[in-house]
Design a protein around this motif. Structure first.
Motif, PDB file in Angstrom:
ATOM      1  N   TRP A 203       0.826  -1.210   0.000  1.00  0.00           N
ATOM      2  CA  TRP A 203       0.000   0.000   0.000  1.00  0.00           C
ATOM      3  C   TRP A 203       0.856   1.254   0.000  1.00  0.00           C
ATOM      4  O   TRP A 203       1.907   1.315   0.665  1.00  0.00           O
ATOM      5  CB  TRP A 203      -0.885   0.021   1.237  1.00  0.00           C
ATOM      6  CG  TRP A 203      -1.887  -1.080   1.298  1.00  0.00           C
ATOM      7  CD1 TRP A 203      -2.205  -1.973   0.298  1.00  0.00           C
ATOM      8  CD2 TRP A 203      -2.709  -1.428   2.414  1.00  0.00           C
ATOM      9  NE1 TRP A 203      -3.176  -2.851   0.731  1.00  0.00           N
ATOM     10  CE2 TRP A 203      -3.508  -2.537   2.026  1.00  0.00           C
ATOM     11  CE3 TRP A 203      -2.861  -0.915   3.712  1.00  0.00           C
ATOM     12  CZ2 TRP A 203      -4.440  -3.122   2.889  1.00  0.00           C
ATOM     13  CZ3 TRP A 203      -3.791  -1.498   4.563  1.00  0.00           C
ATOM     14  CH2 TRP A 203      -4.570  -2.588   4.157  1.00  0.00           C
ATOM     15  N   ASP A 265       0.249  -0.043  -4.480  1.00  0.00           N
ATOM     16  CA  ASP A 265      -1.078   0.515  -4.759  1.00  0.00           C
ATOM     17  C   ASP A 265      -1.125   1.929  -4.187  1.00  0.00           C
ATOM     18  O   ASP A 265      -1.398   2.132  -3.004  1.00  0.00           O
ATOM     19  CB  ASP A 265      -2.149  -0.389  -4.120  1.00  0.00           C
ATOM     20  CG  ASP A 265      -3.550   0.175  -4.280  1.00  0.00           C
ATOM     21  OD1 ASP A 265      -3.687   1.268  -4.895  1.00  0.00           O
ATOM     22  OD2 ASP A 265      -4.494  -0.459  -3.783  1.00  0.00           O
ATOM     23  N   LYS A 268      -3.912   3.634  -1.984  1.00  0.00           N
ATOM     24  CA  LYS A 268      -3.988   3.413  -0.537  1.00  0.00           C
ATOM     25  C   LYS A 268      -3.197   4.519   0.178  1.00  0.00           C
ATOM     26  O   LYS A 268      -2.207   5.019  -0.355  1.00  0.00           O
ATOM     27  CB  LYS A 268      -3.406   2.046  -0.155  1.00  0.00           C
ATOM     28  CG  LYS A 268      -4.232   0.869  -0.638  1.00  0.00           C
ATOM     29  CD  LYS A 268      -5.479   0.690   0.201  1.00  0.00           C
ATOM     30  CE  LYS A 268      -6.176  -0.637  -0.054  1.00  0.00           C
ATOM     31  NZ  LYS A 268      -6.475  -0.937  -1.441  1.00  0.00           N
TER      32      LYS A 268
END
Ligand SMILES: NC(=O)C1=CN([C@@H]2O[C@H](COP(=O)(O)OP(=O)(O)OC[C@H]3O[C@@H](n4cnc5c(N)ncnc54)[C@H](OP(=O)(O)O)[C@@H]3O)[C@@H](O)[C@H]2O)C=CC1
Ligand SMILES: C[C@H]1O[C@H](OP(=O)(O)OP(=O)(O)OC[C@H]2O[C@@H](n3cnc4c(=O)[nH]c(N)nc43)[C@H](O)[C@@H]2O)[C@@H](O)[C@@H](O)C1=O
Length: 316
Positions: A203, A265, A268
């Motif tokens: 994340w 990602d 996030k």
């Protein structure tokens, strides 16, 4: 030193921190521990908490029961994080006062400090600026807990203290990927990626920096403070150095034996850019951590694999 037969209530004894405190107490010969699961005693229930304190009359309390989670859990369930933590602390601290508990230690967290705190963060930075939005609800509850300890000390003379650990990890950590903190999540993500031949997705950007302390060191610090510290001022409990999440990921990959790619990602949240405690006050009292991050990672991965029922072979 506390009498080894004293009645000691460890609230949250099945959690990561509470279970480490229980291990540390037992290892030092404490033999009169009061332990209740949340099913047996929901600490949000004021009446039940009052009854429990009246029945058991603890001498000492470690308050390690809380609604806890990583960055996503904190930002997804703000109402639960603020309500549960306010209710648990309010009930336990108040009834500890009513029933004459000799000393109580509240577990806080490094997230109480302002998002843009100078680094490393000193205890005196509390309430000097806005909080990190991903965990402000939890942080506000923790700050209320600190203030309750200080208020009960000031008005009633209660010896209630508050320790602020940095990010923790170790046995009994939460490995649920939606609610875990980063270190446990990374161990699991890399383990599963290695097993399944896939690439893990982590994340955020990997740029934030965090300080990690093994939970057995945290428990050792809690016992140390219970023995030797009695003051309204909160006390930081840290490892002394931080690491970028991307670097942590590289170390976890190595411990797990994962040699493939990883993805990030960026939708996030990163959360606080940096969270490094200034732990010089507890160091000046004579406490320091014993576990390096490298050792702690290996031990925690070994523990995780044991939980999965795997052999320990291949994990040094
Ligand atoms: N994990 C971390 O990185 C850090 C943790 N801390 C602090 O340390 C403390 C403990 O955290 P940690 O051990 O990680 O958390 P865990 O989630 O591992 O454990 C929390 C414990 O609290 C108990 N609990 C939760 N809700 C209730 C309730 N309503 N009534 C009674 N008990 C309840 C649970 O009991 P049961 O199992 O019986 O349901 C559980 O065992 C918290 O105050 C946290 O803020 C501070 C800094 C970092
Ligand atoms: C202890 C402390 O813990 C929380 O604050 P946090 O330190 O931000 O939390 P964390 O451990 O979940 O994330 C640290 C960093 O790591 C990144 N990250 C990458 N990949 C994953 C991942 O897979 N999972 C998670 N959780 N984070 C990931 C993530 O994006 C972030 O940048 C608060 O809840 C607060 O309440 C609190 O007290």
């Amino acid at each position: 030193m506390i009498d080894t037969h004293a009645r000691i209530y460890v609230a949250g004894h099945r959690g990561m921190v509470g279970s480490a405190i229980v291990r540390a107490l037992k290892a030092r010969g404490y033999d009169n521990l009061l332990l209740r699961t949340s099913k047996e005693l929901d600490l949000r229930d004021n009446r039940r908490v009052a009854e429990f304190f009246a029945e058991t009359k603890p001498d000492y309390v470690y308050l390690a029961a809380a609604k806890v989670g990583g960055i996503l859990a904190n930002s997804t369930f703000p109402a639960e994080f603020i309500y549960d933590n306010l209710a648990i602390q309010t009930n336990v601290i108040h009834h500890a006062y009513v029933h004459g508990v000799r000393k109580l230690l509240l577990l806080g967290s490094s997230c109480i400090y302002p998002r843009d705190s100078p680094q490393p963060m000193k205890e005196e930075y509390l309430l000097t600026g806005p909080l990190e939005p991903t965990n402000e609800w939890y942080a506000v509850a923790k700050i209320a807990g600190i203030k309750m300890c200080q208020a009960y000390r000031r008005q009633y003379g209660c010896d209630f203290i508050a320790a602020m650990p940095t990010n923790l990890y170790g046995p009994n950590d939460n490995f649920d990927l939606q609610t875990a903190h980063v270190l446990a999540a990374l161990l699991r993500r890399f383990h599963e990626a290695r097993e399944q031949g896939t690439a893990p997705t982590l994340w955020g950007t990997g740029a934030p920096r965090r300080e990690f302390l093994h939970v057995d060191d945290c428990a050792d610090a809690c016992l140390f403070l219970m023995d030797r510290y009695s003051d309204a001022m909160i006390m930081n409990v840290g490892a002394g150095q931080d690491i970028a999440i991307a670097e942590l990921a590289a170390q976890v990959a190595e411990v797990v034996g994962y040699r493939g790619d990883m993805q990030w990602d960026r939708a996030k949240p990163d959360g606080m850019p940096r969270k490094l405690m200034d732990s010089s006050r507890i160091a000046a009292l004579g406490w320091k951590p014993a576990t390096s991050l490298a050792d702690g990672l290996r031990r925690t991965y070994s523990w995780y694999r044991q939980q999965l029922g795997e052999s320990r072979s291949g994990v040094s």
